[in-house]
Design a protein around this motif. Sequence first.
Motif, PDB file in Angstrom:
ATOM      1  N   LYS A  34      36.306  42.657  31.525  1.00 38.13           N
ATOM      2  CA  LYS A  34      35.579  42.948  32.752  1.00 38.13           C
ATOM      3  C   LYS A  34      35.446  44.452  32.896  1.00 38.13           C
ATOM      4  O   LYS A  34      36.430  45.190  32.802  1.00 38.13           O
ATOM      5  N   VAL A  78      32.969  47.619  35.050  1.00 39.87           N
ATOM      6  CA  VAL A  78      32.011  47.917  36.112  1.00 39.87           C
ATOM      7  C   VAL A  78      31.433  49.313  35.861  1.00 39.87           C
ATOM      8  O   VAL A  78      32.083  50.172  35.262  1.00 39.87           O
ATOM      9  N   ILE A 128      38.091  47.393  33.390  1.00 35.55           N
ATOM     10  CA  ILE A 128      39.158  46.847  34.221  1.00 35.55           C
ATOM     11  C   ILE A 128      40.076  45.941  33.422  1.00 35.55           C
ATOM     12  O   ILE A 128      41.299  45.995  33.558  1.00 35.55           O
ATOM     13  N   LEU A 129      39.474  45.100  32.570  1.00 39.62           N
ATOM     14  CA  LEU A 129      40.254  44.189  31.737  1.00 39.62           C
ATOM     15  C   LEU A 129      39.928  44.410  30.275  1.00 39.62           C
ATOM     16  O   LEU A 129      38.758  44.448  29.887  1.00 39.62           O
ATOM     17  N   GLY A 132      44.875  44.822  37.339  1.00 41.96           N
ATOM     18  CA  GLY A 132      43.821  43.873  36.977  1.00 41.96           C
ATOM     19  C   GLY A 132      44.157  42.423  37.246  1.00 41.96           C
ATOM     20  O   GLY A 132      43.389  41.528  36.890  1.00 41.96           O
ATOM     21  N   SER A 145      44.355  40.490  40.095  1.00 39.43           N
ATOM     22  CA  SER A 145      43.448  39.744  40.968  1.00 39.43           C
ATOM     23  C   SER A 145      42.059  39.615  40.350  1.00 39.43           C
ATOM     24  O   SER A 145      41.375  38.609  40.560  1.00 39.43           O
ATOM     25  N   THR A 146      41.655  40.626  39.586  1.00 43.75           N
ATOM     26  CA  THR A 146      40.369  40.546  38.887  1.00 43.75           C
ATOM     27  C   THR A 146      40.378  39.379  37.909  1.00 43.75           C
ATOM     28  O   THR A 146      39.427  38.579  37.860  1.00 43.75           O
ATOM     29  N   GLY A 154      40.241  36.011  39.760  1.00 42.51           N
ATOM     30  CA  GLY A 154      38.889  35.699  40.219  1.00 42.51           C
ATOM     31  C   GLY A 154      37.988  35.204  39.103  1.00 42.51           C
ATOM     32  O   GLY A 154      37.165  34.303  39.302  1.00 42.51           O
ATOM     33  N   LEU A 155      38.145  35.769  37.910  1.00 46.37           N
ATOM     34  CA  LEU A 155      37.355  35.315  36.757  1.00 46.37           C
ATOM     35  C   LEU A 155      37.749  33.900  36.356  1.00 46.37           C
ATOM     36  O   LEU A 155      36.887  33.046  36.088  1.00 46.37           O
ATOM     37  N   ASP A 207      33.917  35.218  39.914  1.00 46.63           N
ATOM     38  CA  ASP A 207      33.230  36.376  39.367  1.00 46.63           C
ATOM     39  C   ASP A 207      32.824  36.056  37.939  1.00 46.63           C
ATOM     40  O   ASP A 207      33.304  35.093  37.342  1.00 46.63           O
ATOM     41  N   ASP A 258      46.509  33.968  45.216  1.00 42.16           N
ATOM     42  CA  ASP A 258      46.573  35.427  45.097  1.00 42.16           C
ATOM     43  C   ASP A 258      47.573  35.959  46.114  1.00 42.16           C
ATOM     44  O   ASP A 258      47.300  35.987  47.319  1.00 42.16           O
ATOM     45  N   GLY A 295      45.198  46.461  32.413  1.00 46.17           N
ATOM     46  CA  GLY A 295      44.127  45.576  31.982  1.00 46.17           C
ATOM     47  C   GLY A 295      44.432  44.711  30.790  1.00 46.17           C
ATOM     48  O   GLY A 295      43.586  43.931  30.344  1.00 46.17           O
TER      49      GLY A 295
END
Length: 230
Positions: free
Chosen positions: A10, A12, A21-22, A44, A46-47, A50-51, A56, A165, A216
């Motif tokens: 991930k 951005v 991020i990841l 990373g 929570s990211t 979400g994936l 996301d 989370d 990440g």
Amino acid sequence: MMIETKAVTKSVTTTNGTLQILQPIDVRVKQGESVAIVGASGSGKSTLLGLLAGLDQVSEGEIYLDGQPLHAMDEEARAQVRGEKVGFIFQSFMLVQSLTALENIMLPAQIAGVKNARQKALEALEQVGLEARGHHYPNQLSGGEQQRVAIARAFITRPKILFADEPTGNLDADNGERVEKLLFDLNRQAGTTLILVTHDSELAAHCDRQLQMQAGSLTEVTEERRRYAS
């Protein structure tokens, strides 16, 4: 496998360029397992959660949720998978303030077209020990009570997989213990796969496995590392 990822990343775009991020992540989670993702804030966690939940879209790589290729789906298709297979518990509860506790729990069941949604919500309220609080609105409930409503809401459709989370992050010690027990009791009773992000070492220790997120990158926490940390 309930969850399988292949080289998931991930990133951005920012004014200073691309922010990674990841890093490429490969992870597999079996049906019925409980898995804690631990690590420092901003690593990373929570990211990734979400994936995995389809909230996301990945930048690169593949995610399969109960055999469904989330990485190849648009938001509408991912939302359908979430409605059929996923429950999600947010640290900030995310209850609808204009709805009572009972109505909040009923909501995902109604959206999913579940029959007898009200009766199932009443049963869920009883399961989390709040049968006398169903007519109260979120602002009339304590933090611990709101989190228990959120758990009941997440479980009402009997999802195959539950994501949480920081489920005890906003709670005092007593309410944190109660929510922890509730999560694992429901996990065992329903056979639901549980994946949670947490800073709580005791909560993480109750899971079958722990995964460490650092800058990440994701690594397995071995039994030896778990004993050393404790």
